[in-house]
Structures are given as structure tokens and as C-alpha cells.
Design a protein around this motif. Structure first.
Motif, PDB file in Angstrom:
ATOM      1  N   UNK A  21       0.831  -1.195   0.000  1.00  0.00           N
ATOM      2  CA  UNK A  21       0.000   0.000   0.000  1.00  0.00           C
ATOM      3  C   UNK A  21       0.869   1.250   0.000  1.00  0.00           C
ATOM      4  N   UNK A  22       0.237   2.414   0.078  1.00  0.00           N
ATOM      5  CA  UNK A  22       0.995   3.659   0.029  1.00  0.00           C
ATOM      6  C   UNK A  22       1.932   3.803   1.224  1.00  0.00           C
ATOM      7  N   UNK A  23       1.619   3.134   2.355  1.00  0.00           N
ATOM      8  CA  UNK A  23       2.465   3.246   3.534  1.00  0.00           C
ATOM      9  C   UNK A  23       3.836   2.622   3.331  1.00  0.00           C
ATOM     10  N   UNK A  57       0.920  -9.983  -2.607  1.00  0.00           N
ATOM     11  CA  UNK A  57       0.775  -8.582  -2.179  1.00  0.00           C
ATOM     12  C   UNK A  57      -0.535  -8.392  -1.433  1.00  0.00           C
ATOM     13  N   UNK A  58      -0.520  -7.511  -0.437  1.00  0.00           N
ATOM     14  CA  UNK A  58      -1.723  -7.305   0.379  1.00  0.00           C
ATOM     15  C   UNK A  58      -2.622  -6.215  -0.167  1.00  0.00           C
ATOM     16  N   UNK A  59      -2.161  -5.431  -1.141  1.00  0.00           N
ATOM     17  CA  UNK A  59      -2.976  -4.339  -1.670  1.00  0.00           C
ATOM     18  C   UNK A  59      -3.587  -4.663  -3.017  1.00  0.00           C
ATOM     19  N   UNK A  60      -3.497  -5.903  -3.458  1.00  0.00           N
ATOM     20  CA  UNK A  60      -4.036  -6.293  -4.741  1.00  0.00           C
ATOM     21  C   UNK A  60      -4.857  -7.565  -4.573  1.00  0.00           C
ATOM     22  N   UNK A  61      -5.916  -7.721  -5.338  1.00  0.00           N
ATOM     23  CA  UNK A  61      -6.696  -8.962  -5.239  1.00  0.00           C
ATOM     24  C   UNK A  61      -5.877 -10.164  -5.685  1.00  0.00           C
ATOM     25  N   UNK A  62      -6.069 -11.291  -5.018  1.00  0.00           N
ATOM     26  CA  UNK A  62      -5.308 -12.494  -5.339  1.00  0.00           C
ATOM     27  C   UNK A  62      -5.853 -13.118  -6.609  1.00  0.00           C
ATOM     28  N   UNK A  63      -5.018 -13.126  -7.639  1.00  0.00           N
ATOM     29  CA  UNK A  63      -5.388 -13.747  -8.908  1.00  0.00           C
ATOM     30  C   UNK A  63      -4.277 -14.712  -9.302  1.00  0.00           C
ATOM     31  N   UNK A  69       5.662  -5.695  -8.944  1.00  0.00           N
ATOM     32  CA  UNK A  69       4.919  -5.035  -7.871  1.00  0.00           C
ATOM     33  C   UNK A  69       5.314  -3.568  -7.776  1.00  0.00           C
ATOM     34  N   UNK A  70       4.387  -2.775  -7.334  1.00  0.00           N
ATOM     35  CA  UNK A  70       4.639  -1.365  -7.059  1.00  0.00           C
ATOM     36  C   UNK A  70       3.651  -0.900  -5.999  1.00  0.00           C
ATOM     37  N   UNK A  71       4.003   0.137  -5.256  1.00  0.00           N
ATOM     38  CA  UNK A  71       3.076   0.615  -4.213  1.00  0.00           C
ATOM     39  C   UNK A  71       1.784   1.138  -4.834  1.00  0.00           C
ATOM     40  N   UNK A 114      -3.717  11.251 -12.180  1.00  0.00           N
ATOM     41  CA  UNK A 114      -3.811  10.405 -10.994  1.00  0.00           C
ATOM     42  C   UNK A 114      -2.458  10.307 -10.305  1.00  0.00           C
ATOM     43  N   UNK A 115      -2.491   9.973  -9.033  1.00  0.00           N
ATOM     44  CA  UNK A 115      -1.279   9.778  -8.257  1.00  0.00           C
ATOM     45  C   UNK A 115      -0.879   8.308  -8.289  1.00  0.00           C
ATOM     46  N   UNK A 116       0.422   8.044  -8.377  1.00  0.00           N
ATOM     47  CA  UNK A 116       0.893   6.682  -8.175  1.00  0.00           C
ATOM     48  C   UNK A 116       1.218   6.495  -6.695  1.00  0.00           C
ATOM     49  N   UNK A 117       1.711   5.318  -6.336  1.00  0.00           N
ATOM     50  CA  UNK A 117       1.971   5.048  -4.933  1.00  0.00           C
ATOM     51  C   UNK A 117       3.032   5.939  -4.319  1.00  0.00           C
ATOM     52  N   UNK A 118       3.928   6.493  -5.158  1.00  0.00           N
ATOM     53  CA  UNK A 118       4.983   7.369  -4.661  1.00  0.00           C
ATOM     54  C   UNK A 118       4.546   8.830  -4.580  1.00  0.00           C
TER      55      UNK A 118
END
Length: 947
Positions: free
Chosen positions: A100-102, A132-138, A155-157, A554-558
Motif C-alpha cells: 500500500x501507500x504506507x 501482495x496485500x494491496x491487490x486482489x489475489x489472482x 509489484x509497485x506501491x 492520478x497519483x501513483x503510490x509514490x
């Protein structure tokens, strides 16, 4: 906790033998004594008592014990900055990563820890699942280490606050099928609201399994929330996930163009998780602020975007009552001013007529005017007010005796003459309560108050438009507030007075919230037109505007702006929530009326993540890569062994028997031995950093196991580093946007390595390159004629385009040196109808780090000399050669943190995105050229077949 671990910790039990070694080393034989002749002197020195052996000096015993301890430590395999413990489990490794963003501010450190965990698991021959915990498991399954690394690099934030609990069903299914799997959780140590529930559920799923959690050792996440533009200044709440880290910082304010407007300092109290930063700026400058950001913090949570809803409006109040001066507490202007002051600047017209006050407020450019009990305006004031509303102004009117006696046409509905008295001595009707608010109006969602009583109102003439223009109604269905569009503006009418003579609505909190939402319809003081455009675009006017707004930036994770991707969806015009996966944080709508969506909502808070319910080993993130200390410890032990030998030799008198020359030669021998030991240690490190090249069979197995992109090793370390990073970035982009998940790119030497395993070969041309040998040229020619494609990149678009006649750049000269002995086809710039322009994305240009060069391909011969009558394709294959000068790898190259490695020229906002799209089109063209050619040219093929 000291960042030190041991590969074989059981060997440390040998340290318990040191006391025994101490006892064995306590005694040494007495050294021989030299006695001068004559014998009489010898007899005088003889002592009558029995002589006992001399004890060893304490410092010599300590030296030998230290030497033994070093040998034991070296045998135990000490490792500095060890990777997360993964060898306790015999089954696969499940790597749980908070993205996540954190996690964005320290993303590079987290990825280094993940790489170390994968390397540790790979050494044990274990499969790996990256979750990853911020994305749905596929399609999460146990994969090989190389596949896990590809997944990790993709992966990316994420810029929104994830709900970790959504992965629990998929994680439970994965763990149930993974046998005795171990779990490593790279945590962000932040609780954003779901922490306690997730940790408890994870503890149940991982019960009986070895679990390692990495938390701590990194600065806590910091964020911004609850920005408010009040009369005292623009303030924003600064949050942090724990009390560790820096206790102060700076929040910077910028406008839509990125120009800085001001800074504000914040400081956390001891142990506090919240602080406030306040900008003491003029209201005109505050209204231009579009972005607040914490200086030095790289995450979308550290950014707060502001739109028209955060602007500080200026409201003009005009009253028709004459009791304002004598009895201010009975005047409507008093209640209006107190209700509006918390969120807008109030300009109250005093000791002047309503016509003069309206003219003055219009000249000031106010976006909203409130008229309390003003019946009829005449002459130029009325005409000016009508023009102002039609140009986009917001006019709010309140009823009263004057308005009930007679009103002009500037109203949302037609009124009945007189008023309606409820609950009077001569009335049969009882006082009314508020019945509700229209779902399509600006008051939608407000709680209906039960303590507000209406005793008098002005009634509207019933017609077909009354229902849709009613924003609030009484329990008997009669309107309390109505509104309608007049040109580009809005006219709102409260059917009660602004004071307490007709109702106690002005005494309630609902009155304040109703005025707040009406003021939100207006602009920021820049003029009526701006206010109207905002109201129309954001849909805040309820029935006057509706629909959705598309994403703009839009904002990205950074926390950096990026173009909206295909997954971003439009959002409702009146959206007030936080960012989600479907609606990431950023700006939505058109430039004149942007809607800001932030990562955090005003009520969101951060807290430390409580890991107590989870039976796990908690470790801290390490500052660097793991370092094997065995050779260093053995080198130190060998040095102590040499020192011990010298000391024993000196105590035995050996040095005294040596002459000066012998002593010098002995010292030289010891120095040479020490140097040889150091050289061997350095050689061992070099051997680890640069392993020997693999054999032919090893290279074939490695290259053929999975589809890979390859680049030619030029010998220039910097060029080769950029080539590898560029293909890694392109591989990550391919994994995100297409079904192709290519393995790690590989560097090849055309003179030695087999090229047939690679569909595409990226060849950066360096100045001064030598012509390949005839054998190498034969291998390259066979590769191109058997279906392979080579992408030559001269990387000199700023100097001259490739193949330009008369070009004399070093890159062009090197390219000619390579191609001079090859059998290559005729070349041309990519035509507008070529498959490369449509193989995946629709492209017109092929930019890289530079945008001025062209991409050259094999020329397609024109039919009958007509250039426009181009055949559908050339043969059934793909162009064996592509040439560019735009430095594609430089645009694709990324650091381990995911940040771009090199700047772009000229640096257009979407240039890097289009460079990646160029890479995708090239890879898809090379892999599926015939198929894509058929699909793109179906109309031409059908025409030739007579269909």
C-alpha cells in the motif's frame, strides 16, 4: 537487535570448551637458562628448593582463547544483515508483502529484503509464492524463484489504503495446498483501520507454521489528512504511524502548475501521532493551492489534493430589515454571518440600501450573494443582478415580510402572495417539522433534524417543475428550500426567514451544514463564471447537474502524477470519499472544474500495527545486503595464529639466536604470508562478485527455460547496466499490461553464446566498436535469417538520425562498422500502416529517451510503383532488423525502487509511457508478427481474395 546471524548456530556450543582450553594452556615448560662459566658461579646460583614450571602470562592465554573463539565463530558461518529466517520450514515459502501507500517511502529497502528472502529460499530448494496485500489475489500459486523474482519486480506501491482482509480467503486456500509452508510478512508496521482484524485472522491461518514478520528499522509512514481553509489560515493534519522517527518536518504548498506557494512547519509532541501545519497566507494565494505535500516523503498518503471545495469563498450578505443596528440579535444578517464564518469570508452590507449593496458586491466579483428579506430590486441593480446570475453567480434568498408582500422574477419558483402562518391563534394548522431532503439535491445525505419547527413560510405556486426544484420539504410536502438554474448560475430560496421569527432553523446545526453545501457550489472568488462552471461540472447543484467525471491526472503510490490507466474509472460528480482501486487518488474532470480525490479521508488516522496476536518472530529491516563474515573471521584468526607463533618463538629465545639478517627475512616472510592471505580474501570476494561464465549447456538450459529478452554485452559497464535495467523495466511493464511474463533479461556475447533462444536482441551501439569477426558475423546473419530480430540503438538522436545520409556521429559510425559485412535488406522509416503501429497499442511515433529520431524497419516493396498501394505484408515474417537512435533502453531503465534511472528529452509528461508502449509493440510484433499482420490487414486480404 544486532543484525548478525549464523549459518550453523549449533557450532557455537563449542565455545563452552574455552574454560578447558584455558586449563590446558596454563602451564608451559620453563625456558632454558644460559649460565656463564666458571662452574663456581653456576653453583652459587643453584637454589636448594625444587623448581616448578613457570605459568603462562595472562595475556597469552587470552590471545589463544580469542584465537579458538574465532575459529568456532567462523565454523558457525556468521552473516551480517542476515535475510529473513526462512529455513525453519521444509515446505514452500509464502512471501506476504504490504504494497500500500504506507510502504512507498522505503520501497527500495523492502524490495531488497524480499530479494534476500527469495535468495535464501532458493538456496534451500523451496518454491515461493509472492502475495501482495494491496491487490486482489489472482492466480497465486507456488512458483520457482526466477518466476517469483519476475512477479516481485512487477509489484509497485498502490496509491490507495488497502483492506488486507480481502486476501484472507485466497491466502487460506494457498496455505491449505502448500503443505508445511513457512510465512514471511514484509509489513509496513502501520494500522490503517484493518490491522487488528487482519493480524488476528492471519494468526489463525498460520497456526502451527513458522512465521517471520519484518517490522521496524524503517522510518514510520507519514501522511496528510483533513485540510481545512478557515479564516485563521489553511491547515492540514499530519499523521504518523508510530512515535519513532523525526518529530518535525515541512509541508509544502504548490499550485496546479507545480509552482511553490508557501511552506508550513509541523512538530509532533512527545508520543503524539498527530500534528498540524498551518499556512499563514493571504486568502487569494490560499485559494490557488492545489497540492500539499510533506517535503522528503515519497508516498501518495503524504499528498493532499485540493479542489474548489477547499477554496475559501467570499459571501456578500444583503438584508432588507431595518432592525439590524438597533437589535442585532433579531436580524437575519447576524445568524447568517455566524453560520457562514467557519467556512467562508463574510462581507455584510451595513447602512446602505440593498440596490447599492448588490452593485458593490457584483463589482467586487463575489461568487455568492445572500439576500435576506429583500423584496424587489428595481432599475439597474436588478438588471445587473440578473446578468451576474446568468453569468454564473449563486444567489441565495431568504423569505420575510417584504418578500411575502411582493417579489421580483429572480426566484426559483413562483410564489403565492402573502405568507402561511402555522400554529397561530387564527390558524387551524400546527407548526411543521422538516420532512426530508431531496436525494438529487445538494442536501442529500443530511440527517433530518427533529428539533426544528417551522411556524411561518411563503408558499410556492404548484406546477410541473415544483417537485424537481424542491431541495427540502416540510412534513406536509410544502417546500422549505427550492433551487433552479438561471443561465449558468443558480438561484436558491429558503421559504422561511433568516432570523428566528419564522422558525428556529437558524439555531440548528443543520442550518450551518445547509449553507456550507450551498457555498460549495460557488467559485473561489475569481468571478461568477468560474463559480458557475464549478457548480455545473461537479454536480454539487443537485438537480442542476448530474453524471460522472473522467480521470485526468492520478497519483501513483509514490505520490507523483501520472496519466490515468485503463483500470481507472469515472466517478460521481459529487464524490467525497477516499481513493479506491477503481478510483485512485488524483484529479478528475476537466481543467476548469477538477474534483480532487485523496488517499486518506478527513477522519482517517494511523496507528502502530499490533503484532501481539500473531505467534511470529519479529525482525527489523536491514540496512544493506547480507555479508558472509567467515573469510574475514578466518583471516583474523590466521593473523592471531602468526602473532602467537612469534610470541612463543620470542619466549623460547629463538629470536635471540637469529642474526639481524635472519630476523629481517623472518619478518618479510610473515608479511608476505599476511599479504597472501589478504589477496586470497580479496580474490574470493571478486570470485563471488564475478562468477565464471556458465558452460554451453548451462547457458542453453538457462536461456531456453522461459521467454527472455536479451541484450548484447558491449564491454562498457555503464551501457551494459542501462541495457539490463531497461529490459528489466520493459519486462515489468509487459507483465503489468500483457499476458507475457518474461524472465530476467540476459546479456549475450554474439561471438560465444547461442542466439537462437531469443526472439529479440537489443544491441546498443557504442562509439569505436570494432568490426565483429567473420565467424561472429556468420552467427548474426544466421540469427536474422532464421526468424530473429535485432534492435540496433545508436542512442544519438540529439546529434543525427540513424541512416541519415552523411551523418558522422560516433554511434552512426559504429553501426556502419557492424552492418558493413552483413546481408541486410533495404530499410525505411516505419510506415503509418505498418504492423508495428498496431501490434498492441496504436502508435504514430516511436519515442525513447529522445523523441526526435526515427525507427527503421525492412522496407515493404510498393506494388506497381505506387507507394500507397503497399502490400499487406512482406512475406510471412518479421523484419530481421530494427534501427533507432532514440535510446529506448534509457527510457525503459528503472532503479530497484521502481524509479526511472535517466531523464527524458524533451521530457513530455507521457513520453516515458509511450516509450514503454513502443517496447510492447516491438515485443508483440516480434513474437506474433504473422498473426498480427493478418489481423491488421484483414480488409486488404479479403479484398485480394475477392470477398
Amino acid at each position: 537487535m544486532l543484525p548478525l546471524a549464523f549459518a550453523s548456530p549449533a557450532l557455537l556450543f563449542a565455545l563452552a570448551a574455552l574454560p578447558l582450553l584455558w586449563w590446558l594452556l596454563r602451564f608451559v615448560p620453563p625456558r632454558p637458562r644460559r649460565v656463564a662459566f666458571p662452574p663456581a658461579r653456576l653453583l652459587l646460583d643453584v637454589e636448594p628448593k625444587e623448581e616448578t614450571p613457570a605459568r603462562s602470562p595472562w595475556w597469552l592465554l587470552l590471545l589463544r582463547l580469542l584465537l579458538a573463539a574465532l575459529v568456532i565463530l567462523a565454523a558457525a558461518g556468521p552473516v551480517w544483515n542476515p535475510p529473513p529466517a526462512t529455513r525453519e520450514a521444509a515446505g514452500p515459502l509464502v512471501l506476504l508483502i504490504d504494497n500500500g501507500w504506507t510502504a512507498a517511502a522505503s520501497w527500495e529497502r523492502r524490495m531488497a529484503a524480499a530479494e534476500a528472502a527469495i535468495t535464501e529460499a532458493e538456496a534451500g530448494g523451496r518454491g515461493i509464492a509472492v502475495v501482495p496485500t494491496a491487490e486482489p489475489l489472482r492466480d497465486v500459486s507456488i512458483r520457482t524463484p526466477s518466476e517469483a523474482r519476475v512477479r516481485l519486480r512487477a509489484l509497485k506501491p498502490q496509491p490507495f489504503t488497502p483492506d488486507r482482509r480481502v486476501i484472507l480467503p485466497g491466502l487460506e486456500k494457498l496455505l491449505s495446498s502448500a503443505g508445511e509452508a513457512g510465512l514471511v510478512w514484509l509489513s509496513d508496521a502501520a494500522d490503517t483501520g484493518d490491522g487488528a482484524a487482519f493480524v488476528t485472522a492471519l494468526g489463525r491461518l498460520a497456526e502451527g507454521r513458522p512465521v517471520t514478520v519484518l517490522a521496524g528499522g524503517l522510518p514510520p509512514a507519514r501522511a496528510l489528512a483533513a485540510a481545512a481553509n478557515s479564516g485563521a489560515g489553511l491547515s492540514v493534519t499530519v499523521l504518523r504511524a508510530s512515535a519513532a522517527g523525526e518529530a518535525s518536518g515541512i509541508v509544502r504548498a504548490v499550485d496546479l502548475k507545480g509552482l511553490p506557494l508557501g511552506q508550513a512547519v509541523f512538530a509532533f509532541a512527545d508520543g503524539a501521532l498527530e500534528a498540524t501545519a498551518t499556512f499563514d497566507l493571504p486568502i487569494e494565494i490560499r485559494n490557488d493551492i492545489a497540492r500539499l505535500e510533506i517535503v522528503g516523503e515519497r508516498s501518495s498518503g503524504a499528498v493532499q489534493l485540493l479542489d474548489e471545495r477547499w477554496r475559501r469563498r467570499t459571501v456578500g450578505i444583503v438584508t432588507g430589515s431595518t432592525a439590524d443596528t438597533a437589535q442585532p440579535l433579531l436580524a437575519g444578517g447576524f445568524y447568517l454571518g455566524r453560520a457562514i464564518e467557519p467556512f467562508a469570508d463574510v462581507r455584510l452590507a451595513e447602512r446602505t440600501s440593498p440596490s447599492e449593496a448588490v452593485d458593490r458586491f457584483i463589482d467586487m466579483g463575489l461568487p455568492l450573494i445572500v439576500m435576506a428579506d429583500v423584496g424587489t430590486l428595481t432599475g439597474e441593480a436588478r438588471d445587473a443582478l440578473i446578468r451576474w446570475v446568468e453569468a454564473g453567480g449563486i444567489l441565495v434568498r431568504f423569505a420575510g415580510p417584504r418578500l411575502a408582500a411582493g417579489a421580483d422574477e429572480l426566484l426559483p419558483v413562483r410564489l403565492r402572495p402573502g405568507g402561511r402562518v402555522l400554529g397561530g391563534k387564527l390558524s387551524w394548522e400546527q407548526p411543521q417539522k422538516i420532512g426530508g431532503f431531496a436525494k438529487e439535491g445538494p442536501f442529500a445525505g443530511l440527517a433530518v433534524p427533529s428539533d426544528v419547527t417551522i411556524t411561518r413560510q411563503v408558499l410556492a405556486e404548484p406546477d410541473g417543475l415544483l417537485f424537481e426544484r424542491t431541495w427540502a420539504a416540510l412534513t406536509d410536502g410544502t417546500p422549505l428550500v427550492t433551487g433552479s438554474r438561471h443561465g449558468k448560475g443558480v438561484v436558491v430560496l429558503f421559504h422561511v426567514a433568516a432570523d428566528t421569527s419564522w422558525s428556529d432553523l437558524p439555531l440548528s446545526g443543520t442550518f450551518v451544514e445547509m449553507l456550507r453545501r450551498i457555498v460549495a457550489l460557488a467559485g473561489s472568488g475569481a468571478g461568477p463564471a468560474k463559480g458557475a462552471g464549478t457548480a455545473a461540472a461537479t454536480g454539487e447543484a443537485g438537480a442542476t447537474a448530474a453524471g460522472t467525471v473522467p480521470p485526468a491526472r492520478l497519483l501513483d503510490g509514490f505520490g507523483a502524477f501520472q496519466p490515468p490507466g485503463a483500470a481507472a474509472k469515472p466517478l460521481p460528480a459529487g464524490f467525497r470519499g477516499r481513493g479506491t482501486p477503481d478510483n485512485p487518488p488524483g484529479f478528475y474532470g476537466v481543467a476548469e472544474a477538477l474534483v480532487a480525490v485523496n488517499t486518506l479521508a478527513p477522519q482517517d488516522r494511523l496507528a502502530p500495527l499490533d503484532l501481539a496476536p500473531l505467534d511470529a518472530t519479529v525482525e527489523a529491516y536491514r540496512a544493506g545486503d547480507p555479508i558472509d563474515l567467515r573469510r574475514h573471521v578466518l583471516a583474523l584468526a590466521f593473523g592471531l595464529f602468526l602473532l602467537d607463533a612469534l610470541i612463543v618463538l620470542a619466549m623460547a629465545g629463538g629470536l635471540a639466536r637469529l642474526g639481524a639478517a635472519r630476523r629481517a627475512s623472518g619478518v618479510a616472510v610473515l608479511i608476505a604470508a599476511a599479504l597472501a592471505l589478504g589477496a586470497g580474501d580479496v580474490k574470493a570476494q571478486g570470485a563471488k562478485a564475478a562468477p565464471p561464465p556458465p558452460s554451453v549447456d548451462e547457458f542453453a538450459l538457462h536461456a531456453a527455460a522461459k521467454t527472455r529478452l536479451a541484450y548484447v554485452v558491449t564491454g562498457d559497464a555503464e551501457v551494459d547496466r542501462i541495457s539490463r535495467a531497461g529490459l528489466e523495466g520493459l519486462s515489468r511493464f509487459l507483465a503489468q499490461r500483457t499476458a507475457l511474463e518474461s524472465a530476467e533479461p540476459i546479456g549475450v556475447d554474439p561471438a560465444r553464446d547461442e542466439l537462437a533462444f531469443f526472439p529479440l536482441l537489443y544491441w546498443p551501439v557504442v562509439p569505436g566498436v570494432r568490426a565483429p569477426s567473420p565467424e561472429t558475423l556468420a552467427r548474426i546473419d544466421a540469427f536474422m535469417k532464421n526468424g530473429g530480430t535485432i534492435l540496433f540503438d545508436t542512442r544519438d538522436a540529439l546529434e543525427a538520425a540513424p541512416l541519415e545520409r552523411g551523418a558522422a556521429t560516433p554511434g552512426m559510425a559504429g553501426l556502419r562498422t557492424i552492418l558493413s559485412a552483413l546481408d541486410i535488406p533495404a530499410l525505411e522509416p516505419v510506415p503509418r500502416d505498418h504492423v508495428l503501429t498496431k501490434s498492441f497499442y496504436i502508435l504514430r511515433d516511436f519515442p525513447g529517451r529522445y523523441a526526435s529520431g526515427q525507427l527503421w524497419v525492412e522496407a515493404l516493396p510498393a506494388a506497381s510503383g505506387d507507394e500507397d498501394a503497399r502490400p499487406a505484408r512482406s512475406g510471412d515474417g518479421v523484419s530481421p532488423i530494427l534501427i533507432t537512435s532514440n535510446d529506448l533502453a534509457g527510457a525503459w531503465a528503472i532503479e530497484r525502487s521502481g524509479e526511472p534511472m535517466l531523464p527524458l528529452v524533451p521530457g513530455d509528461l507521457r513520453q516515458r509511457e509511450f516509450a514503454y508502449r513502443v517496447g510492447v509493440n516491438i515485443v508483440m510484433y516480434v513474437l506474433t508478427g504473422s498473426y498480427k499482420a493478418d489481423q491488421v490487414h484483414i480488409p486488404a486480404l479479403l479484398e485480394r481474395l475477392g470477398q
